[in-house]
Motif scaffolding. Structure first.
Motif, PDB file in Angstrom:
ATOM      1  N   GLY A   1      -3.770   8.134   1.189  1.00 39.03           N
ATOM      2  CA  GLY A   1      -2.456   7.888   1.770  1.00 39.03           C
ATOM      3  C   GLY A   1      -1.376   7.434   0.825  1.00 39.03           C
ATOM      4  N   GLY A   2      -1.727   7.013  -0.390  1.00 37.15           N
ATOM      5  CA  GLY A   2      -0.717   6.564  -1.321  1.00 37.15           C
ATOM      6  C   GLY A   2       0.152   5.458  -0.749  1.00 37.15           C
ATOM      7  N   PHE A   3       1.461   5.659  -0.815  1.00 35.16           N
ATOM      8  CA  PHE A   3       2.411   4.657  -0.344  1.00 35.16           C
ATOM      9  C   PHE A   3       2.249   4.371   1.149  1.00 35.16           C
ATOM     10  CE2 PHE A   3       6.531   3.615  -2.793  1.00 35.16           C
ATOM     11  CZ  PHE A   3       6.404   2.267  -2.492  1.00 35.16           C
ATOM     12  N   LEU A   4       1.773   5.351   1.923  1.00 41.25           N
ATOM     13  CA  LEU A   4       1.605   5.141   3.359  1.00 41.25           C
ATOM     14  C   LEU A   4       0.579   4.055   3.647  1.00 41.25           C
ATOM     15  CD1 LEU A   4       1.685   8.767   4.833  1.00 41.25           C
ATOM     16  CD2 LEU A   4       3.493   7.029   4.888  1.00 41.25           C
ATOM     17  N   LEU A   5      -0.462   3.968   2.834  1.00 42.96           N
ATOM     18  CA  LEU A   5      -1.427   2.877   2.998  1.00 42.96           C
ATOM     19  C   LEU A   5      -0.850   1.585   2.456  1.00 42.96           C
ATOM     20  CD1 LEU A   5      -4.293   1.821   3.723  1.00 42.96           C
ATOM     21  CD2 LEU A   5      -4.951   2.397   1.374  1.00 42.96           C
ATOM     22  N   ASP A   6      -0.316   1.655   1.250  1.00 41.37           N
ATOM     23  CA  ASP A   6       0.179   0.472   0.563  1.00 41.37           C
ATOM     24  C   ASP A   6       1.237  -0.256   1.387  1.00 41.37           C
ATOM     25  OD1 ASP A   6       0.770  -1.392  -1.395  1.00 41.37           O
ATOM     26  OD2 ASP A   6       2.108  -0.050  -2.479  1.00 41.37           O
TER      27      ASP A   6
END
Length: 403
Positions: free
Chosen positions: A196-201
């Motif tokens: 997810g990249g930024f979506l998780l972060d």
């Protein structure tokens, strides 16, 4: 007699450690920062320099630990100190779970940065380990979901809890953020080692806020239970995806699964990929008595707007009365300080206390596990063409209940 202060070590020397965690520790009266750690001595020294900005830590004789230490001052040496009961972790997502395990095994209380782990499976394993081995010993662990401690979220939760909206019937979350160059250009965001990249972060924060508001809804607390989503990548610098659109289902937070316990549904849009002028941070909750909006777009002021339609004295005059509008402006200060203050009270009161139970419900391991599950559920649904993903199945029956 003054209460004994809690000696704390800060692990990690990245940007958020120096701009958020360090000042929050310095602002917490019960905390006494005594040690810092980073993988390199040079970055640890920069954190010590940053501490000079704050009166509470400017004169502190901070012990410095690093992986490249030449005098044995490594992380193991820090964790071996029995005069440091609590640690704050601000480490990259892939490295944090292993250090959480090491700090818990060393007998420490832990505040770890969000998310709890990079996946539901890893987060679940940590929660199971903590609850089996360390919670019974009185050790406390929270995940830094500071949105649950912010002024705007607290007031929104209060209005929903007190029935000002009546029964919540639907909700909409619309968050469009353009990361700054400093936030978006780092290698760990351009080349993420996690789903997810930024979506998780960043996404766990916004799901945590919705979870927090609905957890005391009137007349029945609500839990996020399912997602049907579409995910995409709009900004080529933010792989593997930076935008999600989801339909979110809820049900009674009391654990009922029958159809009568199903709650309202809503939409959840989160994007780090749209260019300006798409900047928006808006939550809308619609009830049968009023509509509440929470506008977070301003960098210094958050605005809550409660619109209530009065009941007309004459039924034939319905719709003629002007609605009542209540606007509340609250400072958009960083909620990390409030979070750390709450954790210090929980440590002082001990596990099982009212204070400890409150932070556990807001940002304890099970609550943070749900936030990871919400992001992972959206990603899985996107991979499956929008099929509905049940969050309880992701988390597992044994760890679902937060209360």
């Amino acid at each position: 007699m003054a209460e004994q202060r809690i000696r704390v070590a800060l692990l990690g020397a990245g940007g958020f450690a120096s701009t958020a965690h360090l000042p929050a520790i310095a602002a917490t009266p019960a905390f006494d920062l005594v040690a810092v750690y980073s993988r390199s001595r040079s970055s640890a020294d920069k954190l010590v320099q940053a501490a000079q900005r704050f009166p509470a830590t400017s004169g502190a004789d901070l012990a410095v630990y690093s992986d490249d230490s030449s005098d044995g001052a490594t992380l193991d040496a820090l964790l071996a100190r029995d005069d440091i009961p609590a640690v704050v972790l601000c480490l990259p997502i892939p490295h944090q779970p292993a250090v959480i395990r090491r700090t818990l095994a060393a007998g420490k209380h832990v505040v770890s940065e969000k998310p709890a782990a990079a996946s539901v499976a890893d987060a679940r394993a940590l929660v199971e380990l903590y609850e089996a081995e360390y919670a019974p010993k009185g050790q406390q662990w929270i995940v830094a979901e500071q949105f649950c401690y912010g002024h705007a979220w607290e007031k929104a939760r209060e209005l929903v809890r007190d029935g000002k909206l009546g029964t919540v019937q639907s909700f909409a979350v619309d968050v469009f953020i353009q990361p700054s160059l400093a936030a978006g250009a780092t290698n760990w965001r351009r080349e993420p080692e996690y789903q997810g990249g930024f979506l998780l972060d960043g996404g766990v924060h916004f799901f945590a806020a919705l979870r927090h508001i609905l957890s005391t809804a009137s007349p029945s607390p609500l839990a996020l239970t399912s997602l049907s989503a579409h995910v995409s990548q709009l900004n080529p610098s933010l792989p593997p995806c930076d935008t999600l659109h989801a339909l979110v289902g809820t049900s009674s937070a009391r654990g009922d699964d029958d159809r009568s316990a199903r709650g309202p549904s809503g939409t959840f849009t989160l994007s780090f990929g749209h260019p300006k002028p798409a900047q928006t941070k808006l939550y809308t909750l619609r009830g049968d008595r009023a509509v509440l909006t929470i506008d977070l777009a301003h960098p210094r002021i958050h605005v809550l707007r409660l619109v209530t339609q009065p009941s007309p004295a004459d039924p034939d005059a319905a719709g003629e009365d002007e609605p009542n509008v209540l606007e509340i402006e609250l400072p958009a200060r960083d909620a990390v300080e409030a979070e750390f203050e709450a954790f210090s009270r929980a440590l002082g009161a001990g596990i099982g206390s009212r204070e400890a139970d409150e932070v556990r419900r807001r940002s304890g391991p099970r609550a943070a596990l749900r936030d990871v599950a919400a992001v992972e559920g959206a990603l899985k649904s996107g991979e499956q063409g929008g099929e509905k993903v049940a969050l309880k199945e992701l988390v597992g029956e044994a760890l679902w209940e937060v209360q």
